[in-house]
Design a protein around this motif. Structure first.
Motif, PDB file in Angstrom:
ATOM      1  N   ALA A   9      -6.032 -29.538 -18.672  1.00  8.86           N
ATOM      2  CA  ALA A   9      -7.087 -29.671 -19.805  1.00  8.86           C
ATOM      3  C   ALA A   9      -7.593 -28.187 -19.718  1.00  8.86           C
ATOM      4  O   ALA A   9      -7.862 -27.191 -19.513  1.00  8.86           O
ATOM      5  N   THR A  39      -4.420 -35.407 -23.067  1.00  9.76           N
ATOM      6  CA  THR A  39      -4.936 -36.341 -24.098  1.00  9.76           C
ATOM      7  C   THR A  39      -3.312 -36.568 -24.142  1.00  9.76           C
ATOM      8  O   THR A  39      -3.273 -37.366 -25.209  1.00  9.76           O
ATOM      9  N   ASP A  67     -12.416 -33.957 -22.275  1.00  6.30           N
ATOM     10  CA  ASP A  67     -11.143 -34.507 -22.902  1.00  6.30           C
ATOM     11  C   ASP A  67     -10.283 -35.293 -21.725  1.00  6.30           C
ATOM     12  O   ASP A  67      -9.118 -35.408 -21.920  1.00  6.30           O
TER      13      ASP A  67
END
Ligand code: FMN
Length: 147
Positions: A9, A39, A67
């Motif tokens: 992330a 994601t 996320d």
């Protein structure tokens, strides 16, 4: 050939760069490497891997990035016994909870039954020369566990 999967992330690019450094170092150790933004994958994609790596930054007062929360929750429920894991990340020493998301993922992998292959690497903002050396050492240690 052993497969290393790196999931990261990154909001402003520091953790992405850290993940790229680890990916290149693992490739140099002769591993097949897949690298994805968090994601784009599910936690159970780690089931295909021999080495599982998370790269994460830390947000507000030690929070996980939004996320990566779903992946974190899924990860804890998996059975990753027999897998080697490592966690890296970027934070900012200005904050009290420096890189706490790295420690959260360390615990999540342990809960999933995976084996820690190298000490986590925490980077203050963008990786500098010493951090790059630490990240390369991290990758070498992980690779040595599957050779
Ligand atoms: N870093 C920490 O280590 N602990 C924190 O609690 C923390 N909170 C933050 C809150 C905000 C609103 C922002 C903007 C940053 C915070 N950071 C914290 C710093 C980020 O983790 C750091 O900038 C990191 O390099 C971002 O990684 P990225 O470039 O991959 O997005």
């Amino acid at each position: 050939m052993a497969l290393a999967k790196i999931v990261y992330a990154s909001l402003t690019g520091n953790t992405e760069e850290i993940a790229d450094i680890v990916a290149e170092a693992l490739e140099n150790e002769g591993l097949e490497v897949e690298i994805n933004e968090c994601t784009q994958v599910d936690a159970d994609d780690f089931l295909e891997a021999d080495i599982c790596v998370i790269g994460t930054y830390t947000y507000d007062e030690g929070s996980l990035p939004d996320d990566i929360v779903d992946l974190y929750e899924e990860l804890k429920e998996l059975d990753l016994s027999g897998k080697i894991y490592g966690v890296v990340g970027s934070g900012d020493t200005f904050y009290e909870m420096f890189c706490s998301a790295v420690d959260d993922f360390d615990k999540a992998f342990a809960q999933a039954g995976a084996t820690k292959g190298a000490e986590s690497v925490k980077v203050d903002l963008a990786a500098e020369e010493e951090d790059i050396e630490n990240l390369e050492k991290f990758a070498k240690e992980l690779a040595s566990k599957v050779k």
